[in-house]
Design an enzyme around this catalytic site. Structure first.
Site, PDB file in Angstrom:
ATOM      1  N   ASN A  10       5.490   4.464  -0.622  1.00 57.66           N
ATOM      2  CA  ASN A  10       5.625   5.087  -2.124  1.00 57.66           C
ATOM      3  C   ASN A  10       5.682   3.941  -2.935  1.00 57.66           C
ATOM      4  OD1 ASN A  10       6.533   6.171  -4.309  1.00 57.66           O
ATOM      5  ND2 ASN A  10       8.625   6.328  -3.726  1.00 57.66           N
ATOM      6  N   TRP A  11       4.723   3.581  -3.704  1.00 62.05           N
ATOM      7  CA  TRP A  11       4.321   2.616  -4.394  1.00 62.05           C
ATOM      8  C   TRP A  11       5.103   2.655  -5.865  1.00 62.05           C
ATOM      9  CZ3 TRP A  11      -1.952   1.929  -4.465  1.00 62.05           C
ATOM     10  CH2 TRP A  11      -2.302   1.591  -3.173  1.00 62.05           C
ATOM     11  N   LYS A  12       5.646   3.674  -6.115  1.00 59.31           N
ATOM     12  CA  LYS A  12       6.551   3.835  -7.419  1.00 59.31           C
ATOM     13  C   LYS A  12       5.603   3.395  -8.686  1.00 59.31           C
ATOM     14  CE  LYS A  12      10.667   3.657  -4.682  1.00 59.31           C
ATOM     15  NZ  LYS A  12      12.056   3.198  -4.438  1.00 59.31           N
ATOM     16  N   HIS A 100      12.333  12.826  -5.276  1.00 59.32           N
ATOM     17  CA  HIS A 100      12.902  11.691  -4.898  1.00 59.32           C
ATOM     18  C   HIS A 100      14.003  11.311  -5.766  1.00 59.32           C
ATOM     19  CE1 HIS A 100      12.886   7.178  -4.830  1.00 59.32           C
ATOM     20  NE2 HIS A 100      12.096   7.325  -3.772  1.00 59.32           N
ATOM     21  N   GLU A 172      16.675   9.742   2.324  1.00 58.59           N
ATOM     22  CA  GLU A 172      16.874   8.416   1.791  1.00 58.59           C
ATOM     23  C   GLU A 172      18.382   8.319   1.146  1.00 58.59           C
ATOM     24  OE1 GLU A 172      12.984   6.795  -0.018  1.00 58.59           O
ATOM     25  OE2 GLU A 172      13.252   8.303  -1.301  1.00 58.59           O
ATOM     26  N   GLY A 178      16.100   0.254  -2.424  1.00 62.50           N
ATOM     27  CA  GLY A 178      15.979  -1.198  -3.100  1.00 62.50           C
ATOM     28  C   GLY A 178      16.842  -1.932  -3.096  1.00 62.50           C
ATOM     29  N   SER A 218      15.213   0.568   2.104  1.00 65.15           N
ATOM     30  CA  SER A 218      14.941  -0.735   2.426  1.00 65.15           C
ATOM     31  C   SER A 218      14.270  -0.731   3.884  1.00 65.15           C
ATOM     32  CB  SER A 218      16.129  -1.169   2.309  1.00 65.15           C
ATOM     33  OG  SER A 218      16.759  -1.412   1.198  1.00 65.15           O
ATOM     34  N   GLY A 239       9.461   1.876   0.615  1.00 71.02           N
ATOM     35  CA  GLY A 239       9.101   1.430  -0.909  1.00 71.02           C
ATOM     36  C   GLY A 239       8.581   0.152  -0.971  1.00 71.02           C
ATOM     37  N   GLY A 240       9.400  -0.877  -1.049  1.00 76.56           N
ATOM     38  CA  GLY A 240       8.862  -2.288  -1.697  1.00 76.56           C
ATOM     39  C   GLY A 240       7.948  -2.855  -0.541  1.00 76.56           C
TER      40      GLY A 240
END
Length: 261
Positions: A10-12, A100, A172, A178, A218, A239-240
């Site tokens: 998920n690039w957000k 989300h 999640e 994050g 994370s 995510g990141g």
């Protein structure tokens, strides 16, 4: 039938369409085709990147799939700023993320809205990745399992067993997104196992055995191996780490059972 792991990035709200092309190329180069027999890999870019990703994936016949970060509950019409499921299907999307925690928190989406979005996705042949998860206060109160099951029931309410079989669930814990804090593998298994048991109640044991349940929060190359080794964790919503081509490829290879590329 063993469930094939799914790693979805998920690039957000990151990367323009040129950066998207560069990242997908990097992932494709770093992850040889043999891995895709053992793991499904997807990228979830912002809406404005999807056409560029589609062109690259189709043009180079890449094995990774892609999807969108949200979808409208409406079919079409005067809904400025909304994107419909039919538009996403036309762009070749496989997945769409619904519910989300950032949508629930910042856009006040409730379970009924998430359900509406999941239904629209299913109507157009898309696979909804339905997200649920608790905040730190719920976790500390020890009511996290029931909290998640309540969200699950609300977000799937009224769906048939046949429809539920086509859904992916992502657990999640909000306190781990994050923040660098990761739920332990045992924490993830506790909730993901409870989710599967609840799916058996909602749709029968056969459906529950085939639905993929992901962990998100994370996730990186260092912890993904232990997470996906759990019996009820079938992959990750990343995510990141999904913004770094090499790490995302490594993470996907680990989920496939290695060896590292």
């Amino acid at each position: 039938m063993a469930r094939k792991p799914l790693i979805a990035g998920n690039w957000k709200m990151n990367l323009n369409h040129l950066e998207a092309i560069a990242l997908v190329q990097k992932i494709a180069f770093a992850l040889p085709e043999k891995y895709f027999e053992k793991v499904d890999v997807a990228v979830i870019p912002p809406f404005v990147d999807i056409r560029s990703v589609q062109t690259l994936v189709e043009g180079d016949k890449l094995l990774l799939t892609y999807g969108a970060q949200d979808v409208s509950v409406h079919e079409s019409g005067a809904y400025t700023g909304e994107i419909s499921a039919s538009m996403l299907a036309k762009l070749g999307c496989t997945f769409v993320v619904v519910g989300h925690s950032e949508r629930r928190q910042y856009h006040h989406e409730d379970d009924a809205t998430v359900l509406g979005k999941a239904k629209k996705a299913l109507e157009h042949g898309l696979t909804p990745i339905v997200c649920i998860g608790e905040g730190l206060n719920v976790r500390e109160a020890g009511t996290h399992v029931e909290y998640n099951l309540e969200q699950l029931r609300g977000s799937l309410k009224g769906l048939s067993a046949e429809q539920i079989a086509k859904v992916v669930i992502a657990y999640e814990p909000v306190w781990a997104i994050g923040t660098g804090k990761v739920a332990s593998a045992a924490d993830a298994q506790e909730v993901c196992g409870a989710i599967r048991a609840e799916l058996a109640e909602l749709a029968g044991p056969e459906v529950a055995a085939q639905v993929r349940v992901l962990y998100g929060g994370s996730v990186n190359a260092k912890n993904v191996g232990e997470l996906v080794a759990q019996p009820d964790v079938d992959g990750a919503l990343v995510g990141g780490a999904s913004l770094k081509g090499d790490e995302f490829a490594t993470l996907s290879a680990i989920a496939a059972g290695g060896p590292l590329p």
